[in-house]
Design a protein around this motif. Sequence first.
Motif, PDB file in Angstrom:
ATOM      1  N   PHE A  27       0.841  -1.203   0.000  1.00 17.38           N
ATOM      2  CA  PHE A  27       0.000   0.000   0.000  1.00 17.38           C
ATOM      3  C   PHE A  27       0.876   1.251   0.000  1.00 17.38           C
ATOM      4  O   PHE A  27       0.638   2.186  -0.763  1.00 17.38           O
ATOM      5  CB  PHE A  27      -0.906   0.023   1.239  1.00 17.38           C
ATOM      6  CG  PHE A  27      -2.253  -0.603   1.002  1.00 17.38           C
ATOM      7  CD1 PHE A  27      -3.105  -0.102   0.029  1.00 17.38           C
ATOM      8  CD2 PHE A  27      -2.674  -1.679   1.753  1.00 17.38           C
ATOM      9  CE1 PHE A  27      -4.353  -0.688  -0.187  1.00 17.38           C
ATOM     10  CE2 PHE A  27      -3.915  -2.268   1.536  1.00 17.38           C
ATOM     11  CZ  PHE A  27      -4.758  -1.766   0.571  1.00 17.38           C
ATOM     12  N   HIS A  28       1.884   1.253   0.866  1.00 19.30           N
ATOM     13  CA  HIS A  28       2.744   2.428   0.998  1.00 19.30           C
ATOM     14  C   HIS A  28       3.392   2.769  -0.346  1.00 19.30           C
ATOM     15  O   HIS A  28       3.455   3.944  -0.729  1.00 19.30           O
ATOM     16  CB  HIS A  28       3.812   2.141   2.052  1.00 19.30           C
ATOM     17  CG  HIS A  28       4.707   3.315   2.315  1.00 19.30           C
ATOM     18  ND1 HIS A  28       4.245   4.495   2.829  1.00 19.30           N
ATOM     19  CD2 HIS A  28       6.029   3.496   2.116  1.00 19.30           C
ATOM     20  CE1 HIS A  28       5.247   5.343   2.948  1.00 19.30           C
ATOM     21  NE2 HIS A  28       6.341   4.767   2.520  1.00 19.30           N
ATOM     22  N   ILE A  31       0.205   3.577  -3.240  1.00 25.40           N
ATOM     23  CA  ILE A  31      -0.675   4.758  -3.147  1.00 25.40           C
ATOM     24  C   ILE A  31      -0.007   5.979  -3.798  1.00 25.40           C
ATOM     25  O   ILE A  31      -0.664   6.768  -4.475  1.00 25.40           O
ATOM     26  CB  ILE A  31      -1.066   5.039  -1.671  1.00 25.40           C
ATOM     27  CG1 ILE A  31      -2.015   3.947  -1.188  1.00 25.40           C
ATOM     28  CG2 ILE A  31      -1.743   6.398  -1.530  1.00 25.40           C
ATOM     29  CD1 ILE A  31      -2.271   3.966   0.309  1.00 25.40           C
ATOM     30  N   GLY A  32       1.308   6.091  -3.612  1.00 27.43           N
ATOM     31  CA  GLY A  32       2.000   7.236  -4.205  1.00 27.43           C
ATOM     32  C   GLY A  32       2.217   7.118  -5.699  1.00 27.43           C
ATOM     33  O   GLY A  32       2.352   8.121  -6.403  1.00 27.43           O
TER      34      GLY A  32
ATOM     35  N   ALA B  22       4.598  10.029  -0.552  1.00 26.53           N
ATOM     36  CA  ALA B  22       3.534   9.790  -1.528  1.00 26.53           C
ATOM     37  C   ALA B  22       2.545   8.735  -1.045  1.00 26.53           C
ATOM     38  O   ALA B  22       1.354   8.811  -1.349  1.00 26.53           O
ATOM     39  CB  ALA B  22       4.137   9.375  -2.860  1.00 26.53           C
ATOM     40  N   GLY B  23       3.049   7.776  -0.286  1.00 27.88           N
ATOM     41  CA  GLY B  23       2.184   6.705   0.211  1.00 27.88           C
ATOM     42  C   GLY B  23       1.179   7.159   1.260  1.00 27.88           C
ATOM     43  O   GLY B  23       0.318   6.393   1.675  1.00 27.88           O
TER      44      GLY B  23
END
Lengths: 226, 83
Positions: A27-28, A31-32, B22-23
């Motif tokens: 996810f980390h 998402i970006g 960003a995450g």
Amino acid sequence: MNIAIILLAGVTQATLQLSFGALILLFHASIGKHRRRKTNILAKSYIVGTAAISFLSVGAIAFILGVLFDGNFDAKHALMVLVGILFVSSIVMWRFYFRKGSRTELWLPRSFAKFIGKRARETDDAIEAFSLGILSSFAEAPISLSLYVVAAYGILSLSGFWQIVGLLLYTALTILPLVILKTRIRNGNNVVEIQKWRVNNKAFLKHFSGWGFITLAVTVLSFWVF
Amino acid sequence: MEEDYYEYSHDKVKQNIIQHGAGLGLPQGWLEQIAELAASAVDKWAASKDTITEEDIRIQTINQLKPLNADIAYAYENYDKII
């Protein structure tokens, strides 16, 4: 009672942290990089990969046990060994599973943990996410194998239709934390909040898991051995 | 023992911060501004040193990020400690 033992094995499996941690990393990283929809697809594929390993491992072990014991599961000595492994696993959970300090690093060799982190960062399509789910489940195998065997024993002792139900219930339980994580992220929690929760509740996670193994060992001993 | 030496890079520090931030789902413009501020502060610190290690840069970046955005600092500091 056998269904209850299968469920207990599933809950104990669900307390293991590697697949959960790897999904946080996914996810980390995602998402970006990607749109929300793509991140959702990657998370789903990852969860399906994890579920596939649980389902297939328990199914395969049940099949092998069925062939080996030819329908006669009065294998007290084998079960005693299994109980021993479950007790040892509980000690591993308490003493060695998490590394010391205010972080959630696991017992894994650092090079392998870094490899999983790198794979999570570089995962860009559904197949890679599916493979990452498989990889993280395999990496946890030294601890989860005994749970697979317990679930397989339980499933074999059920009748035809209930075997499938037991297998599906076990699989559903093992991926439940991953589904909850996915829902939390979709509802606006970020990975830092979730990771902070894990760090703050590390002792609880450790004890929950350890007691899960102990309870399972005692239950197997009480209902299957004696 | 073989060791790698390379030139310190403002852009690399900034990119690293953006990658970790960003995450967290922050607005891109805001994230870039935070990354620029933190990377510039690390530049100033690095300018007075002859030789620095990656770990020095990491610690300095975390120190600069903490007052700007605690969540990015946490993600930067703890990414490799999740599993």
